[in-house]
Design an enzyme around this catalytic site. Structure first.
Site, short mmCIF file in Angstrom:
data_model
loop_
_atom_site.label_atom_id
_atom_site.label_comp_id
_atom_site.label_asym_id
_atom_site.label_seq_id
_atom_site.Cartn_x
_atom_site.Cartn_y
_atom_site.Cartn_z
N LYS A 10 -12.76 -4.00 -2.09
CA LYS A 10 -12.10 -5.23 -2.53
C LYS A 10 -13.08 -6.42 -2.53
CE LYS A 10 -7.46 -3.77 -1.02
NZ LYS A 10 -6.22 -4.17 -0.30
N TYR A 50 -1.09 -2.93 -9.19
CA TYR A 50 -0.17 -3.04 -8.04
C TYR A 50 1.28 -3.19 -8.47
CZ TYR A 50 -3.82 -3.40 -4.41
OH TYR A 50 -4.85 -3.14 -3.53
N ASN A 113 -8.28 -6.94 3.48
CA ASN A 113 -8.53 -5.78 4.32
C ASN A 113 -9.55 -4.80 3.74
OD1 ASN A 113 -6.96 -4.77 2.31
ND2 ASN A 113 -5.28 -4.09 3.61
N HIS A 116 -9.04 -0.35 -0.69
CA HIS A 116 -7.80 0.27 -1.15
C HIS A 116 -7.98 1.78 -1.16
CE1 HIS A 116 -4.30 1.31 -3.59
NE2 HIS A 116 -5.11 2.15 -4.21
N GLU A 127 -3.66 5.94 -10.50
CA GLU A 127 -4.70 4.96 -10.20
C GLU A 127 -6.06 5.36 -10.78
OE1 GLU A 127 -2.63 3.28 -6.09
OE2 GLU A 127 -4.49 4.42 -5.95
P1 ADP Z 1 -2.24 -0.15 1.84
O1 ADP Z 1 -3.34 -0.87 1.09
O2 ADP Z 1 -2.63 0.14 3.26
O3 ADP Z 1 -1.71 1.07 1.11
P2 ADP Z 1 0.18 -1.53 0.97
O4 ADP Z 1 0.21 -0.56 -0.17
O5 ADP Z 1 1.42 -1.69 1.79
O6 ADP Z 1 -1.01 -1.19 1.98
O7 ADP Z 1 -0.19 -2.98 0.43
C1 ADP Z 1 -1.14 -3.14 -0.59
C2 ADP Z 1 -2.05 -4.30 -0.23
O8 ADP Z 1 -1.29 -5.50 -0.20
C3 ADP Z 1 -2.68 -4.23 1.16
O9 ADP Z 1 -3.84 -3.42 1.21
C4 ADP Z 1 -2.99 -5.67 1.46
O10 ADP Z 1 -4.18 -6.12 0.78
C5 ADP Z 1 -1.78 -6.36 0.82
N1 ADP Z 1 -0.71 -6.55 1.81
C6 ADP Z 1 0.09 -5.61 2.37
N2 ADP Z 1 0.99 -6.14 3.22
C7 ADP Z 1 0.78 -7.49 3.19
C8 ADP Z 1 1.37 -8.61 3.83
N3 ADP Z 1 2.39 -8.44 4.69
N4 ADP Z 1 0.88 -9.84 3.56
C9 ADP Z 1 -0.13 -10.01 2.68
N5 ADP Z 1 -0.75 -9.00 2.03
C10 ADP Z 1 -0.31 -7.75 2.28
MG MG Z 2 -0.76 1.19 -0.74
#
Ligand code: ADP
Ligand code: MG
Length: 140
Positions: A10, A50, A113, A116, A127
């Site tokens: 990212k 997304y 974070n 992805h 994807e």
């Molecule tokens: P992952 O990436 O671990 O699969 P998710 O699919 O739930 O997690 O969410 C996609 C992305 O959205 C996350 O990697 C993160 O960047 C963002 N995200 C998830 N939850 C939150 C939140 N509560 N607040 C802000 N951003 C979030």
């Molecule tokens: Mg996810």
């Protein structure tokens, strides 16, 4: 079972010059890159990627973040690649990610974070296809 998964380094991790470290960790874990593309996502392309999160409160912020700078998109291949990649990444919230995971090392918070990873075979197919035509995937 050998399978494919999609990884994105990212914008936050690219800005921190962590591309090399993260790809090194994929390779060390037996997740072999078969396609790599560095690009800047438009807001619309991030929204399409997304789309499953469209109704989430963080959707606008997430897609703004994902289009804020260059990313590195990779298709990875390996044994149980989807699950192993998710383990290597760590929990969505870096504060809860196990020590030694990519998000523990490079993530700042639940949004920024670092990486992805696809979460299931159907999402991996969608994807990978979103970024790479089948003919661009190397056989490894
Ligand atoms: P992952 O990436 O671990 O699969 P998710 O699919 O739930 O997690 O969410 C996609 C992305 O959205 C996350 O990697 C993160 O960047 C963002 N995200 C998830 N939850 C939150 C939140 N509560 N607040 C802000 N951003 C979030
Ligand atoms: Mg996810």
């Amino acid at each position: 079972m050998t399978e494919r998964t999609l990884a994105i380094i990212k914008p936050d991790a690219v800005k921190k010059n962590a591309i090399g470290d993260i790809i090194k960790q994929y390779e060390a874990a037996g997740l072999r890159p078969v396609a790599i593309r560095m690009m800047q996502l438009s807001k619309a392309v991030a929204e399409g990627f997304y789309a499953v999160h469209r109704s989430r409160p963080f959707f606008d912020s997430l897609t703004t973040f994902m289009s804020s700078g260059p990313v590195v998109v990779l298709a990875l291949v390996g044994e149980d690649a989807i699950k192993r990649h998710r383990e290597l990444m760590g929990a969505t919230d870096p504060a809860k990610a196990a020590p030694g995971t990519i998000r523990a090392a490079h993530g700042a918070n639940i949004e920024f974070n670092a990486v992805h990873g696809s979460d299931a075979p159907e999402t991996a197919r969608f994807e990978i296809g979103y970024f790479f035509p089948e003919m661009d995937l190397a056989v490894r």
